[in-house]
Design an enzyme around this catalytic site. Sequence first.
Site, short mmCIF file in Angstrom:
data_model
loop_
_atom_site.label_atom_id
_atom_site.label_comp_id
_atom_site.label_asym_id
_atom_site.label_seq_id
_atom_site.Cartn_x
_atom_site.Cartn_y
_atom_site.Cartn_z
N SER A 125 -2.92 -0.82 -2.88
CA SER A 125 -3.84 0.24 -2.49
C SER A 125 -3.09 1.56 -2.39
O SER A 125 -1.87 1.60 -2.57
CB SER A 125 -4.52 -0.12 -1.17
OG SER A 125 -5.55 0.81 -0.86
N ILE B 220 0.83 -1.19 0.00
CA ILE B 220 0.00 0.00 0.00
C ILE B 220 0.88 1.25 0.00
O ILE B 220 2.04 1.21 0.42
CB ILE B 220 -0.94 -0.01 1.23
CG1 ILE B 220 -1.95 1.15 1.19
CG2 ILE B 220 -0.16 0.01 2.53
CD1 ILE B 220 -3.04 1.06 2.25
N CYS B 221 0.31 2.34 -0.50
CA CYS B 221 0.96 3.65 -0.46
C CYS B 221 2.22 3.68 -1.35
O CYS B 221 2.15 3.42 -2.54
CB CYS B 221 1.27 4.01 0.99
SG CYS B 221 1.73 5.73 1.28
N ALA B 222 3.37 3.96 -0.76
CA ALA B 222 4.61 4.03 -1.53
C ALA B 222 5.21 2.66 -1.80
O ALA B 222 6.07 2.52 -2.69
CB ALA B 222 5.63 4.90 -0.79
#
Length: 364
Positions: free
Chosen positions: A233, A185-187
Site C-alpha cells: 500500500s 506499506i509506504c517506503a
Amino acid sequence: MESMLCLLSPSPTKLPPFKKLTSFSASKTTFSSLSFASMIFSPQPKTPSTKIRSSSKPIKTPSPKTPITSMSAQESSTPVSLPLKKVLVPIGFGTEEMEAVIIVDVLRRAGAEVIVASVEPQLEVEAAGGTRLVADTSISKCANEVFDLVALPGGMPGSARLRDCEVLRQITSKQAEGKRLYGAICAAPAITLLPWGLLRRKQMTGHPAFMDKLPTFWAVASKIQVSGELTTSRGPGTSFEFALSLVDQLFGESVAKEIGQLLLMQADDDTQRKEEYNKVEWSFDHNPRVLLPIANGSEEIEIVAIVDILRRAKVDVVVASIENSVQILASQGIKIVADMLIGDAADSVYDLIILPVRQLCFFL
C-alpha cells in the site's frame, strides 16, 4: 481560515474497569501495545433444525483469545474455538507511527494476536513524527515463531532500520517461502522488501516518493495491491484500507466489512464530508497551540492520527492525561504516556482543544 472542529469518538459501549497505572514522567507521547482481541461474532441458532447464520453484530467478550469468526450453515451449534491468527508488526527508529498503530489496532479488533517487535537493542523507539512507541518484545525473541502474517509499516528511516535487521529478513523470507501472508506499506516495499528479493514476479505499489525505485514492469499506482501472498500500500492515508485488506485475507470479507463499519470507514452517500456550524474566521500571529486531553479508554488511532497530522503542520500539540497518572490504557490495550497531567496543562492558553476519546469526563 476555516474553523477547526473538535473530534469526538461516538462509541457508547461501556469499557471494562482499568487497573491503576503507575505514574511516571515523560516528555513525549509514548505508545505500547498488548496482544489481545476484544470482539467476537457468536452464531445464534433459531431452532435445533434451523441452519445457523453468522451474526451481523459483534458481541463483546472478556476473552482475549477468541477471534471474530463466521460459521457456515453446515456447522453444528457447538461453539468452535479456532486458533488465533498470529501477526508480527516490527518497528524501529523512524517507523511511521500512524501506519504502525492503525495496523495493530485494526488487526486486534478483528481478533488477531498482534506482536509488536523492536528491531532496535531496546524496546522503546522514537517514531518518524516524534511519538515514542514501546514494543511488546525484541525481534530476536520472534526468530523461531511462525506467523500467519508479517506486516511492515513504512516511514523513514524506519524502513531502512527494518531492512538492516537480519533476524527480520530471515523471518520475512521464511514467510514468503512458506506461502504465508506478508505485507508492506509506504517506503517499506522499495526500501525493505526489494533488497531482500521478496518482490520478484510480484505486482506492488508504494509511496509515490519511492515508486521510481520499484521495478517499472511490476509497479502499480494503486492504493492497495494484492499479489499472491504479498500485499502493499501507499502511505499513512491508505493505512486503514491496507489493514482491512489484511483482515479480509486472514478472517474473510464479512469480518473486514464489519470492522470497517465499526470504524465508520463507509460513509453514507448523502453524508457530507464537512459541515460547519457557527462559522468564524481564525487568524494567528503565533504558532497555534492545541490541547489533547486523554483518559483510560481513549481511542489510540484517533490520538496518534491527530497528533501526527497536527505536528506535521507545525502545530504545538500538548497531550494531557485527566487520570491521576500520566500513563493511560487506551481502548485496544495500547499504553500511552501523556506529556503532562491536565492540572499542569491548565496553566496555559490554547487555540484549540480536541477530545479524541470514547468515554471522557472532561472539565476545566
